[in-house]
Design an enzyme around this catalytic site. Structure first.
Site, PDB file in Angstrom:
ATOM      1  N   ASP A  77      62.252  11.323  72.492  1.00 23.00           N
ATOM      2  CA  ASP A  77      63.347  11.664  73.405  1.00 23.00           C
ATOM      3  C   ASP A  77      63.059  12.988  74.092  1.00 23.00           C
ATOM      4  O   ASP A  77      62.268  13.797  73.608  1.00 23.00           O
ATOM      5  CB  ASP A  77      64.659  11.832  72.616  1.00 23.00           C
ATOM      6  CG  ASP A  77      65.207  10.500  72.100  1.00 23.00           C
ATOM      7  OD1 ASP A  77      64.678   9.450  72.488  1.00 23.00           O
ATOM      8  OD2 ASP A  77      66.161  10.540  71.302  1.00 23.00           O
TER       9      ASP A  77
ATOM     10  N   ARG B 260      59.882   6.689  79.749  1.00 21.60           N
ATOM     11  CA  ARG B 260      61.234   6.153  79.937  1.00 21.60           C
ATOM     12  C   ARG B 260      61.968   7.166  80.811  1.00 21.60           C
ATOM     13  O   ARG B 260      62.271   8.286  80.371  1.00 21.60           O
ATOM     14  CB  ARG B 260      61.942   6.024  78.581  1.00 21.60           C
ATOM     15  CG  ARG B 260      63.383   5.542  78.726  1.00 21.60           C
ATOM     16  CD  ARG B 260      64.081   5.464  77.385  1.00 21.60           C
ATOM     17  NE  ARG B 260      64.364   6.779  76.859  1.00 21.60           N
ATOM     18  CZ  ARG B 260      64.249   7.119  75.569  1.00 21.60           C
ATOM     19  NH1 ARG B 260      63.823   6.266  74.662  1.00 21.60           N
ATOM     20  NH2 ARG B 260      64.554   8.332  75.173  1.00 21.60           N
TER      21      ARG B 260
HETATM   22  C1  LIG Z   1      67.940   4.011  76.689  1.00 24.08           C
HETATM   23  C2  LIG Z   1      68.389   5.386  77.066  1.00 24.08           C
HETATM   24  C3  LIG Z   1      67.743   6.492  76.540  1.00 24.08           C
HETATM   25  C4  LIG Z   1      68.138   7.775  76.905  1.00 24.08           C
HETATM   26  N1  LIG Z   1      67.441   8.859  76.441  1.00 24.08           N
HETATM   27  C5  LIG Z   1      67.725  10.092  76.905  1.00 24.08           C
HETATM   28  C6  LIG Z   1      66.928  11.218  76.556  1.00 24.08           C
HETATM   29  O1  LIG Z   1      65.964  11.132  75.775  1.00 24.08           O
HETATM   30  N2  LIG Z   1      67.248  12.429  77.108  1.00 24.08           N
HETATM   31  C7  LIG Z   1      68.301  12.591  77.983  1.00 24.08           C
HETATM   32  O2  LIG Z   1      68.524  13.702  78.489  1.00 24.08           O
HETATM   33  N3  LIG Z   1      69.093  11.537  78.287  1.00 24.08           N
HETATM   34  C8  LIG Z   1      68.830  10.301  77.779  1.00 24.08           C
HETATM   35  N4  LIG Z   1      69.630   9.235  78.137  1.00 24.08           N
HETATM   36  C9  LIG Z   1      70.917   9.482  78.852  1.00 24.08           C
HETATM   37  C10 LIG Z   1      70.736   9.561  80.370  1.00 24.08           C
HETATM   38  O3  LIG Z   1      70.110  10.763  80.728  1.00 24.08           O
HETATM   39  C11 LIG Z   1      72.101   9.489  81.098  1.00 24.08           C
HETATM   40  O4  LIG Z   1      72.894  10.564  80.720  1.00 24.08           O
HETATM   41  C12 LIG Z   1      72.898   8.213  80.842  1.00 24.08           C
HETATM   42  O5  LIG Z   1      72.058   7.089  80.788  1.00 24.08           O
HETATM   43  C13 LIG Z   1      73.924   7.976  81.978  1.00 24.08           C
HETATM   44  O6  LIG Z   1      73.277   7.884  83.227  1.00 24.08           O
HETATM   45  P1  LIG Z   1      73.042   6.514  84.047  1.00 24.08           P
HETATM   46  O7  LIG Z   1      71.641   6.570  84.593  1.00 24.08           O
HETATM   47  O8  LIG Z   1      73.314   5.344  83.205  1.00 24.08           O
HETATM   48  O9  LIG Z   1      73.989   6.525  85.252  1.00 24.08           O
HETATM   49  P2  LIG Z   1      75.296   7.312  85.755  1.00 24.08           P
HETATM   50  O10 LIG Z   1      74.940   8.027  87.017  1.00 24.08           O
HETATM   51  O11 LIG Z   1      75.988   8.060  84.671  1.00 24.08           O
HETATM   52  O12 LIG Z   1      76.132   6.096  86.155  1.00 24.08           O
HETATM   53  C14 LIG Z   1      75.675   5.305  87.231  1.00 24.08           C
HETATM   54  C15 LIG Z   1      76.510   4.087  87.412  1.00 24.08           C
HETATM   55  O13 LIG Z   1      76.342   3.250  86.254  1.00 24.08           O
HETATM   56  C16 LIG Z   1      77.544   2.601  86.006  1.00 24.08           C
HETATM   57  N5  LIG Z   1      78.027   3.015  84.724  1.00 24.08           N
HETATM   58  C17 LIG Z   1      77.840   4.189  84.139  1.00 24.08           C
HETATM   59  N6  LIG Z   1      78.401   4.185  82.962  1.00 24.08           N
HETATM   60  C18 LIG Z   1      78.968   2.966  82.791  1.00 24.08           C
HETATM   61  C19 LIG Z   1      79.721   2.377  81.784  1.00 24.08           C
HETATM   62  N7  LIG Z   1      80.011   3.006  80.670  1.00 24.08           N
HETATM   63  N8  LIG Z   1      80.144   1.111  81.934  1.00 24.08           N
HETATM   64  C20 LIG Z   1      79.889   0.448  83.069  1.00 24.08           C
HETATM   65  N9  LIG Z   1      79.196   0.973  84.070  1.00 24.08           N
HETATM   66  C21 LIG Z   1      78.736   2.218  83.940  1.00 24.08           C
HETATM   67  C22 LIG Z   1      78.537   3.001  87.074  1.00 24.08           C
HETATM   68  O14 LIG Z   1      78.489   2.075  88.129  1.00 24.08           O
HETATM   69  C23 LIG Z   1      77.995   4.346  87.501  1.00 24.08           C
HETATM   70  O15 LIG Z   1      78.381   4.683  88.816  1.00 24.08           O
HETATM   71  C24 LIG Z   1      69.250   7.952  77.775  1.00 24.08           C
HETATM   72  C25 LIG Z   1      69.907   6.826  78.299  1.00 24.08           C
HETATM   73  C26 LIG Z   1      69.493   5.562  77.953  1.00 24.08           C
HETATM   74  C27 LIG Z   1      70.228   4.390  78.538  1.00 24.08           C
END
Ligand SMILES: Cc1cc2nc3c(=O)[nH]c(=O)nc-3n(C[C@H](O)[C@H](O)[C@H](O)COP(=O)(O)OP(=O)(O)OC[C@H]3O[C@@H](n4cnc5c(N)ncnc54)[C@H](O)[C@@H]3O)c2cc1C
Length: 276
Positions: free
Chosen positions: A98, A148
Site C-alpha cells: 500500500d 495499483r
Molecule cells: C482497491 C483499493 C486500494 C486502495 N489502496 C490505497 C492505498 O494504498 N493508498 C491510498 O492512499 N489510498 C488507497 N485507496 C483509496 C483511494 O485512494 C480513494 O481514497 C478511494 O478509492 C476513493 O476514491 P475513488 O477513486 O473511488 O473515487 P471518488 O472520487 O471518491 O469517487 C468517484 C465517484 O465514484 C462513485 N463513488 C464513490 N464512492 C461511492 C460509493 N460509496 N458508492 C457508490 N459510488 C461511489 C461516485 O460516483 C463518485 O463521484 C484504495 C482504494 C481501493 C479501491
C-alpha cells in the site's frame, strides 16, 4: 467489512469467486511502533497466506509498511516485508504494498524495488493526487513492478498534491494511459486501477479499446461491498475485477482516522450503504 476475523475475509473471498471476482485482502492497522507487535502482524499475514494456499482461494495480500514496523526503521520493516514476499512467492501469490502519507513514498518505493530484485510478483500502490507520481511511474513499468493506481486517501498539502478533485481525476487518466502503454513490455508490468469512479473507468476502457487492447487488459480493484452491480457489469464486459476485503478489530480507530483526515470519506461510506 464482512467481519473482524480473517475467516470472515476468507469466506467473503470464496463467495466472490462464482461471480468471477477475485480478492485482495488487508488487515486494518497502521503505524505500529512496537517491534513485538510488528512481528505479530507479520506472523498473522504468514498464517493467512498459508490458509489461502491450503483452501485454494484467489486472494492477494496488500500490506502497509507502517504496520510492519517502518517507523521503527527501514530494515525492520524490510525484514518483515521480505518474509511475507518469500511466503507469498512460495504459495504462488502476488504481494501488494500500500501507499501511505507522502513522507513515506520514497522509502515505500525503495523497499518495493528491493523486493522485486528477489521476488517476481510484487506491486505497489501509486496515488494520482501526488505531483511526483508521473515521475515515479516509468521506472516501475520498466522494472515490471505492478502498479495499483488510486486517487489517494490522505490529507496532503498543496505543495505535494493537487488540491482540486478535477485535477486529480485528470492526472489519474493521464497516468492510466501511460500505464496501459506499459502493457506488453518484456518486464511483465501489471497495471491496475483502484477506483469506484465509473466515469473514469469508462474513459480508460474507451481509450484501451481505441488503442486495440483487449477487455482483459483492464484490471479494476474496488472495495468490498461498494458498487457491487458495477463490479458484475465489468466482469461481464470481460475486465478483471478484484475486491479489496479489509478485516480486523482495528476498524473503529482506522475508520475514525480516515474521517478525520478527509471528511469527504463519510459520504463515500454512507452512499455505499444505499447504492452498493
Ligand atoms: C482497491 C483499493 C486500494 C486502495 N489502496 C490505497 C492505498 O494504498 N493508498 C491510498 O492512499 N489510498 C488507497 N485507496 C483509496 C483511494 O485512494 C480513494 O481514497 C478511494 O478509492 C476513493 O476514491 P475513488 O477513486 O473511488 O473515487 P471518488 O472520487 O471518491 O469517487 C468517484 C465517484 O465514484 C462513485 N463513488 C464513490 N464512492 C461511492 C460509493 N460509496 N458508492 C457508490 N459510488 C461511489 C461516485 O460516483 C463518485 O463521484 C484504495 C482504494 C481501493 C479501491
Amino acid at each position: 467489512m464482512p467481519g473482524e476475523a480473517f475467516d470472515d475475509m476468507l469466506r467473503a473471498a470464496s463467495e466472490l469467486r462464482p461471480l468471477g471476482i477475485d480478492a485482495v485482502f488487508t488487515r486494518l492497522g497502521e503505524n505500529v511502533t512496537d517491534a513485538a507487535e510488528a512481528s505479530a502482524v507479520t506472523r498473522h499475514y504468514l498464517e493467512v497466506l498459508d490458509a489461502i494456499a491450503a483452501k485454494g482461494i484467489r486472494c492477494e495480500p496488500s500490506i502497509k509498511l507502517t504496520q510492519l514496523g517502518l517507523d521503527l526503521g527501514e530494515e525492520h520493516a524490510y525484514a518483515n516485508l521480505r518474509a511475507l514476499a518469500e511466503r507469498s512467492h512460495a504459495t504462488g501469490n502476488y504481494l501488494w504494498v500500500d501507499m501511505e502519507q507522502s513522507s513515506y513514498v520514497d522509502v515505500t518505493l525503495d523497499l518495493t524495488r528491493r523486493l522485486k530484485a528477489e521476488f517476481p510478483r510484487v506491486g505497489v500502490c501509486l496515488q494520482a493526487y501526488l505531483y511526483r507520481t508521473k515521475n515515479d511511474l516509468p521506472a516501475l513499468v520498466e522494472q515490471g513492478i505492478g502498479v495499483r493506481l488510486v486517487k489517494g486517501a490522505y490529507k496532503e498539502p498543496p505543495e505535494v498534491a493537487y488540491p482540486k478533485k478535477a485535477d486529480v481525476d485528470g492526472n489519474f487518466f493521464a497516468l492510466a494511459v501511460a500505464m496501459l502503454e506499459g502493457l506488453g513490455r518484456k518486464s511483465g508490468f501489471r497495471p491496475v486501477f483502484g477506483t469506484h469512479d465509473l466515469a473514469l473507468i469508462d474513459r480508460i476502457r474507451a481509450h484501451a479499446e481505441r488503442a486495440g487492447l483487449a477487455a482483459r487488459d483492464i484490471e479494476v480493484h474496488m472495495l468490498y461491498g461498494i458498487q457491487r452491480a458495477e463490479q458484475g457489469r465489468l466482469v461481464k464486459d470481460g475486465a478483471i475485477v478484484r475486491v479489496l476485503i479489509a478485516y480486523g478489530a482495528y476498524w473503529f480507530p482506522w475508520y475514525m482516522r480516515r474521517l478525520a483526515e478527509r471528511p469527504a470519506n463519510v459520504w463515500f461510506v454512507v452512499r455505499s450503504v444505499f447504492t452498493g
